[in-house]
Design a protein around this motif. Structure first.
Motif, mmCIF file in Angstrom:
data_model
loop_
_atom_site.group_PDB
_atom_site.id
_atom_site.type_symbol
_atom_site.label_atom_id
_atom_site.label_comp_id
_atom_site.label_asym_id
_atom_site.label_seq_id
_atom_site.Cartn_x
_atom_site.Cartn_y
_atom_site.Cartn_z
ATOM 1 N N LEU A 145 0.827 -1.215 0.000
ATOM 2 C CA LEU A 145 0.000 0.000 0.000
ATOM 3 C C LEU A 145 0.856 1.257 0.000
ATOM 4 C CD1 LEU A 145 -3.040 -1.089 0.534
ATOM 5 C CD2 LEU A 145 -3.155 1.001 1.798
ATOM 6 N N HIS A 146 1.914 1.237 0.796
ATOM 7 C CA HIS A 146 2.830 2.384 0.823
ATOM 8 C C HIS A 146 3.495 2.560 -0.544
ATOM 9 C CE1 HIS A 146 5.714 5.311 2.233
ATOM 10 N NE2 HIS A 146 6.716 4.533 1.861
ATOM 11 N N THR A 147 3.891 1.465 -1.171
ATOM 12 C CA THR A 147 4.495 1.518 -2.499
ATOM 13 C C THR A 147 3.518 2.082 -3.522
ATOM 14 O OG1 THR A 147 5.835 -0.422 -1.936
ATOM 15 C CG2 THR A 147 5.664 0.139 -4.268
ATOM 16 N N PHE A 148 2.280 1.678 -3.427
ATOM 17 C CA PHE A 148 1.217 2.182 -4.300
ATOM 18 C C PHE A 148 1.074 3.702 -4.165
ATOM 19 C CE2 PHE A 148 -3.521 3.003 -4.381
ATOM 20 C CZ PHE A 148 -3.694 2.926 -5.750
ATOM 21 N N GLU A 149 1.062 4.193 -2.945
ATOM 22 C CA GLU A 149 0.929 5.646 -2.715
ATOM 23 C C GLU A 149 2.131 6.399 -3.278
ATOM 24 O OE1 GLU A 149 0.409 5.611 1.458
ATOM 25 O OE2 GLU A 149 -1.704 4.988 1.366
ATOM 26 N N GLN A 150 3.325 5.826 -3.122
ATOM 27 C CA GLN A 150 4.514 6.454 -3.715
ATOM 28 C C GLN A 150 4.398 6.511 -5.237
ATOM 29 O OE1 GLN A 150 7.588 3.896 -1.744
ATOM 30 N NE2 GLN A 150 8.605 5.858 -1.409
ATOM 31 N N ALA A 151 3.967 5.404 -5.814
ATOM 32 C CA ALA A 151 3.873 5.322 -7.279
ATOM 33 C C ALA A 151 2.883 6.341 -7.824
ATOM 34 C CB ALA A 151 3.479 3.909 -7.694
ATOM 35 N N ILE A 152 1.786 6.582 -7.123
ATOM 36 C CA ILE A 152 0.826 7.605 -7.566
ATOM 37 C C ILE A 152 1.505 8.975 -7.612
ATOM 38 C CG2 ILE A 152 -1.235 8.898 -6.885
ATOM 39 C CD1 ILE A 152 -2.453 6.277 -5.924
ATOM 40 N N GLU A 153 2.253 9.300 -6.590
ATOM 41 C CA GLU A 153 2.971 10.582 -6.570
ATOM 42 C C GLU A 153 3.919 10.691 -7.758
ATOM 43 O OE1 GLU A 153 4.934 11.170 -2.867
ATOM 44 O OE2 GLU A 153 3.100 11.001 -1.670
ATOM 45 N N TRP A 154 4.654 9.614 -8.055
ATOM 46 C CA TRP A 154 5.600 9.643 -9.170
ATOM 47 C C TRP A 154 4.876 9.838 -10.503
ATOM 48 C CZ3 TRP A 154 8.172 4.477 -7.288
ATOM 49 C CH2 TRP A 154 8.874 4.733 -6.105
ATOM 50 N N VAL A 155 3.759 9.146 -10.672
ATOM 51 C CA VAL A 155 3.002 9.258 -11.918
ATOM 52 C C VAL A 155 2.449 10.668 -12.094
ATOM 53 C CG1 VAL A 155 0.882 8.500 -13.080
ATOM 54 C CG2 VAL A 155 2.451 6.803 -12.131
ATOM 55 N N MET A 156 1.919 11.263 -11.038
ATOM 56 C CA MET A 156 1.377 12.615 -11.136
ATOM 57 C C MET A 156 2.483 13.626 -11.435
ATOM 58 S SD MET A 156 -1.814 12.128 -10.839
ATOM 59 C CE MET A 156 -2.466 13.783 -10.650
ATOM 60 N N ASP A 157 3.636 13.448 -10.814
ATOM 61 C CA ASP A 157 4.778 14.324 -11.113
ATOM 62 C C ASP A 157 5.199 14.172 -12.577
ATOM 63 O OD1 ASP A 157 4.857 15.346 -8.565
ATOM 64 O OD2 ASP A 157 6.481 14.048 -7.869
ATOM 65 N N ALA A 158 5.214 12.941 -13.066
ATOM 66 C CA ALA A 158 5.576 12.699 -14.471
ATOM 67 C C ALA A 158 4.563 13.360 -15.401
ATOM 68 C CB ALA A 158 5.646 11.198 -14.742
ATOM 69 N N GLY A 159 3.286 13.333 -15.029
ATOM 70 C CA GLY A 159 2.267 14.004 -15.832
ATOM 71 C C GLY A 159 2.510 15.498 -15.933
ATOM 72 N N ARG A 160 2.919 16.102 -14.819
ATOM 73 C CA ARG A 160 3.228 17.541 -14.853
ATOM 74 C C ARG A 160 4.423 17.824 -15.755
ATOM 75 N NH1 ARG A 160 0.942 17.194 -9.590
ATOM 76 N NH2 ARG A 160 2.825 16.336 -8.637
ATOM 77 N N MET A 161 5.414 16.946 -15.735
ATOM 78 C CA MET A 161 6.577 17.102 -16.610
ATOM 79 C C MET A 161 6.156 17.082 -18.074
ATOM 80 S SD MET A 161 9.189 14.492 -14.615
ATOM 81 C CE MET A 161 9.903 14.012 -16.168
ATOM 82 N N ILE A 162 5.265 16.171 -18.421
ATOM 83 C CA ILE A 162 4.811 16.062 -19.811
ATOM 84 C C ILE A 162 4.065 17.323 -20.237
ATOM 85 C CG2 ILE A 162 3.271 14.813 -21.374
ATOM 86 C CD1 ILE A 162 3.877 12.281 -19.695
ATOM 87 N N LYS A 163 3.184 17.828 -19.388
ATOM 88 C CA LYS A 163 2.430 19.039 -19.729
ATOM 89 C C LYS A 163 3.364 20.223 -19.956
ATOM 90 C CE LYS A 163 -1.779 17.740 -17.224
ATOM 91 N NZ LYS A 163 -2.584 17.971 -16.013
ATOM 92 N N GLU A 164 4.394 20.330 -19.132
ATOM 93 C CA GLU A 164 5.369 21.415 -19.311
ATOM 94 C C GLU A 164 6.082 21.284 -20.642
ATOM 95 O OE1 GLU A 164 7.883 21.142 -15.910
ATOM 96 O OE2 GLU A 164 6.334 21.831 -14.499
ATOM 97 N N LYS A 165 6.447 20.072 -21.026
ATOM 98 C CA LYS A 165 7.128 19.834 -22.301
ATOM 99 C C LYS A 165 6.233 20.217 -23.475
ATOM 100 C CE LYS A 165 11.309 18.019 -21.780
ATOM 101 N NZ LYS A 165 12.502 18.553 -22.495
ATOM 102 N N ILE A 166 4.967 19.811 -23.396
ATOM 103 C CA ILE A 166 4.027 20.106 -24.484
ATOM 104 C C ILE A 166 3.820 21.612 -24.613
ATOM 105 C CG2 ILE A 166 1.584 19.939 -25.122
ATOM 106 C CD1 ILE A 166 1.638 17.064 -24.138
ATOM 107 N N ASP A 167 3.729 22.306 -23.494
ATOM 108 C CA ASP A 167 3.496 23.752 -23.509
ATOM 109 C C ASP A 167 4.714 24.524 -23.994
ATOM 110 O OD1 ASP A 167 0.962 23.375 -22.573
ATOM 111 O OD2 ASP A 167 1.455 23.786 -20.469
ATOM 112 N N ALA A 168 5.920 23.961 -23.778
ATOM 113 C CA ALA A 168 7.145 24.708 -24.055
ATOM 114 C C ALA A 168 7.518 24.730 -25.529
ATOM 115 C CB ALA A 168 8.305 24.135 -23.238
ATOM 116 N N ASN A 169 7.607 23.553 -26.159
ATOM 117 C CA ASN A 169 8.108 23.463 -27.530
ATOM 118 C C ASN A 169 7.450 22.303 -28.254
ATOM 119 O OD1 ASN A 169 10.394 25.458 -27.452
ATOM 120 N ND2 ASN A 169 11.051 24.103 -25.790
#
Length: 273
Positions: free
Chosen positions: A16-40
């Motif tokens: 369960l703890h691993t699952f909660e960590q993985a959600i945080e990582w996925v959401m952070d990765a999603g923000r990275m992708i949005k920044e990339k799309i918006d930039a160039n």
């Protein structure tokens, strides 16, 4: 409390703890992708063909996720689509990662793509997470604890569904005219078809009851693993095209649908292929 029950509780807490960590990582990765799309504009390369693409974003997201897994769980095995530090270890745990499912959609449409990550062992699912980045929909499930999209618990799929009343997602083998004809015959048995170009999005739309089934003549483990955990929590059946059980590393043809529709599809394919 006996030692066996204590071990089980410790395992559940860890997972369960691993699952909660993985959600945080996925959401952070999603923000990275949005920044990339918006930039160039996103640059890309072809892999096996002009329609099989990979971008710097795919590689960056997978690398970022693998780094987090390695830092926190250095003994776990990893299987990622872009083969960035894939490894097999003696650990019972295996991470299956698709950094961006629907890369062509991301490049051409800036939507309808997802991050997909699953954790499993040789014979059981642990959890699955699928994040529709631009739709901001987080699908997730821990085995045995139900499935959710954002803060809403998803209902189990209805019983007694019929293929003739359902839309199905189907990917056809366009390179093989004879085989393609057989799949087209299956299409006539459904109400209609939809093709998204992203397996995770198609499978998660079964969870939302926007689609009734998924049929793919050749799919990889990272394409479906996380969505499979989610859908099996809702009563969906996964198999190969002949209706046989598949393990978590299976590559090949897949049928995913509620049991009665699944049976209709497998029966039709048995006659057609």
């Amino acid at each position: 409390m006996g030692p066996e029950r204590s071990v089980t509780r410790d395992r559940e807490r860890f997972e369960l703890h691993t699952f909660e960590q993985a959600i945080e990582w996925v959401m952070d990765a999603g923000r990275m992708i949005k920044e990339k799309i918006d930039a160039n504009p996103i640059s890309f390369e072809t892999k096996t063909s002009h329609s099989d693409l990979v971008t710097e974003v795919d590689r960056k997201v997978e690398s970022w996720l693998v780094e987090r897994i390695t830092m926190n769980f250095p003994d776990h095995s990893i299987l990622g689509e872009e083969n960035i530090n894939n490894r097999t270890s003696s650990s019972e745990y295996l991470w299956i990662i698709d950094p961006i499912d629907g890369t062509t959609n991301m490049i051409n449409r800036n939507q309808e793509f997802a991050i997909s990550i699953a954790l499993c062992t040789a014979n059981r699912a642990v959890f699955g997470i699928v994040y529709d980045v631009m739709g901001d929909k987080l699908f997730r499930a821990v085995k045995g604890k139900g499935a959710f999209v954002n803060n809403r618990k998803l209902n189990r799929l209805p019983d007694r569904l019929k293929l003739e009343n359902e839309l199905i997602a189907i990917t056809l083998p366009w390179h093989n005219a004879e085989e393609c004809t057989a799949y087209l015959a299956l299409v006539t048995k459904a109400r209609g078809i939809r093709v998204y170009g992203a397996t995770t999005m198609e499978l998660c739309d079964i969870a939302l009851r926007k689609l009734g089934a998924y049929v793919q003549y050749n799919v990889k483990a990272w394409d479906y693993a996380a969505s499979r955990v989610i859908l099996e929590e809702l009563g969906c059946k996964f198999s190969d095209l002949q209706g046989r059980d598949i393990n978590w590393l299976y590559n090949g043809g897949v049928v995913a649908a509620p049991p009665e529709v699944h049976g209709e599809i497998v029966g039709a394919l048995d006659l057609l292929l």
